[in-house]
Design a protein around this motif. Structure first.
Motif, short mmCIF file in Angstrom:
data_model
loop_
_atom_site.label_atom_id
_atom_site.label_comp_id
_atom_site.label_asym_id
_atom_site.label_seq_id
_atom_site.Cartn_x
_atom_site.Cartn_y
_atom_site.Cartn_z
N GLY A 168 38.15 50.06 34.44
CA GLY A 168 39.40 49.42 34.35
C GLY A 168 39.62 48.87 35.80
N SER A 169 39.54 49.35 36.90
CA SER A 169 39.63 48.73 37.97
C SER A 169 39.10 47.43 38.22
CB SER A 169 39.46 49.65 39.35
OG SER A 169 39.57 48.84 40.42
N PHE A 170 37.59 47.44 37.92
CA PHE A 170 37.02 46.12 37.87
C PHE A 170 37.50 45.02 36.98
CE2 PHE A 170 33.44 43.61 36.14
CZ PHE A 170 32.97 43.08 37.33
N ILE A 171 38.14 45.42 35.78
CA ILE A 171 38.76 44.50 35.02
C ILE A 171 39.94 43.89 35.62
CG2 ILE A 171 39.72 44.09 32.59
CD1 ILE A 171 37.50 46.48 31.47
N VAL A 172 40.89 44.78 35.96
CA VAL A 172 42.01 44.29 36.67
C VAL A 172 41.93 43.53 37.68
CG1 VAL A 172 44.12 44.96 37.56
CG2 VAL A 172 43.43 46.12 35.65
N GLY A 173 40.73 43.87 38.63
CA GLY A 173 40.64 42.96 39.87
C GLY A 173 39.81 42.01 39.83
N TYR A 174 38.51 41.61 39.09
CA TYR A 174 37.83 40.58 39.10
C TYR A 174 38.07 39.63 37.95
CZ TYR A 174 35.23 43.05 42.79
OH TYR A 174 35.11 43.75 44.03
N VAL A 175 38.36 40.13 36.85
CA VAL A 175 38.65 39.10 35.76
C VAL A 175 39.76 38.01 35.97
CG1 VAL A 175 39.46 38.89 33.35
CG2 VAL A 175 37.72 40.39 33.82
N PRO A 176 41.06 38.47 36.54
CA PRO A 176 41.84 37.41 36.74
C PRO A 176 41.27 36.46 37.91
CG PRO A 176 42.94 39.43 36.88
CD PRO A 176 41.54 39.81 36.74
N ARG A 177 40.48 36.83 38.93
CA ARG A 177 39.90 36.12 39.94
C ARG A 177 39.04 34.98 39.20
NH1 ARG A 177 35.35 37.18 44.16
NH2 ARG A 177 35.28 35.47 45.37
N ALA A 178 38.14 35.48 38.36
CA ALA A 178 37.25 34.59 37.43
C ALA A 178 38.09 33.41 36.77
CB ALA A 178 36.40 35.21 36.67
N VAL A 179 39.27 33.87 36.06
CA VAL A 179 39.97 33.31 35.41
C VAL A 179 40.57 31.93 36.23
CG1 VAL A 179 41.92 32.81 33.84
CG2 VAL A 179 40.42 34.80 33.65
N TYR A 180 40.99 32.48 37.42
CA TYR A 180 41.56 31.60 38.54
C TYR A 180 40.77 30.47 38.89
CZ TYR A 180 43.13 29.52 42.84
OH TYR A 180 43.59 28.79 43.84
N HIS A 181 39.48 30.78 39.08
CA HIS A 181 38.38 29.55 39.57
C HIS A 181 38.17 28.88 38.45
CE1 HIS A 181 36.54 32.42 42.89
NE2 HIS A 181 37.85 31.74 43.20
N HIS A 182 38.24 29.27 37.18
CA HIS A 182 38.10 28.37 35.80
C HIS A 182 39.44 27.12 36.01
CE1 HIS A 182 34.34 29.36 34.14
NE2 HIS A 182 34.98 30.67 34.27
#
Length: 347
Positions: free
Chosen positions: A253-267
């Motif tokens: 859960g920590s990985f999803i909350v922390g890294y998925v928004p960052r990937a979406v932001y770069h797109h």
């Protein structure tokens, strides 16, 4: 106001992340009982999060005080970009592997015994090498320090940015203009490999572990009998299963909350976007989420591992005891011994 708030938050998370990850690293390093495959992976994760927490103030400086003019040198700019992607990919690979071997240990416990700490160290070494080659090297090559211009145009894709406001200037330490198209293709391939597919794998694996534990519990209940169930060994086993499931759920859960928004932001930021205020807020919010999760990961390790908590208390208790003994000895050495014979002066 937003800049100061984000800077304070990043600074607090950096200090907290450095402290908590150092605590977990020291505990695993000094304890002979924490030498399992899972604890070695946790130690490597803590080291990765420690590096991320250390460089996080530089990223805050990049988006705020260093936006107009980066004064820390080109090498520092390239270093923080490379380390940031390097540690992110290491974290992704470690958590995915952690979840898979946890599932394997539950489904095939007799075969899992053959998986030793040496195998875990080999994976850790390979993971750091692969993440360095795929994450660190490309970003070191593509990033640099440029003068902050009012407009940046990429001819083929008509990519542009309008004149930024004071709160959201396009940072001086960033991707160089000729490499933007390469980075756009890179995040499609790299993020699919290191973020999206691992995320799906983590979710499926976590669900499979919960389903397998529930199935095994029902089978044991039928074998032992409903009247005598649960007995003391079963209660102890259930507590262990709860720790395993909770720890993995927290980490995933920590990985999803922390890294998925960052990937979406770069797109998001690679597309045509004229609202740089929104871009700045989105980027800083995504980066704060990532830093927050990396700082909280050691807390999750401790909350869901009774052994780590006990070993930490034991190590620090022994250290306090040795310090107290050392102080007592130093005091005793400085005590003035009374003289045996005293001389009198005759009148």
């Amino acid at each position: 106001m937003f800049q100061i708030s984000f800077a304070i938050i990043i600074g607090v998370l950096a200090v907290f992340g450095i402290a908590t990850n150092c605590l977990a690293l020291v505990t695993i390093w000094k304890s002979e009982k924490l030498r399992s495959v899972f604890h070695l992976l946790i130690a490597s994760l803590c080291f990765s999060d420690f590096i991320s927490a250390t460089i996080s103030p530089l990223f805050a400086y990049r988006r705020y005080m260093g936006a107009k003019e980066w004064k820390l040198g080109v090498a520092t700019c390239k270093l923080i970009w490379g380390l940031d992607f390097w540690t992110s990919y290491v974290t992704s690979m470690h958590i995915t592997f952690f979840a898979l071997i946890r599932l394997f240990s539950i489904c095939r416990p007799q075969t899992f015994v053959r998986f030793t700490a040496g195998h875990a160290k080999t994976f850790i070494f390979i993971a750091w090498i692969v993440a360095g080659l795929c994450g660190c090297l490309p970003l070191v090559y593509w990033t640099g320090v440029t003068q902050n211009k009012t407009t940046a145009v990429l001819d083929n894709e008509n990519w542009c940015r309008n004149k930024p406001t004071e709160a959201s200037e396009w940072p001086s330490c960033t991707l160089t203009l000729p490499c933007l198209q390469h980075f756009r293709l890179y995040i499609i391939a790299a993020y699919s490999t290191f973020y999206y597919m691992p995320t799906v794998t983590m979710i499926v694996t976590t669900y499979s572990i919960s389903w397998k534990i529930k199935k095994q519990r029902i089978a044991r209940r039928k074998l032992v009998g409903y009247r005598t169930f649960p007995n003391k060994p079963e209660i102890k086993r259930r507590r262990k299963e709860y720790e395993i499931t909770a720890q993995l759920m927290f980490i995933v859960g920590s990985f999803i909350v922390g890294y998925v928004p960052r990937a979406v932001y770069h797109h998001f930021t690679m597309k045509i976007n004229d609202d740089l205020n929104t871009d700045w807020l989105f980027g800083m919010a995504a980066y704060t989420c990532m830093r927050l999760c990396e700082s909280l990961n050691p807390i999750f390790y401790y909350l869901c591992s009774r052994k780590m908590r006990l070993e930490t208390l034991r190590i620090f208790s022994e250290a306090s005891y040795r310090e107290a003994i050392g102080k007592t000895r130093n005091i005793s050495l400085h005590v003035v011994k009374p003289r045996g014979n005293t001389q009198t002066v005759e009148s």
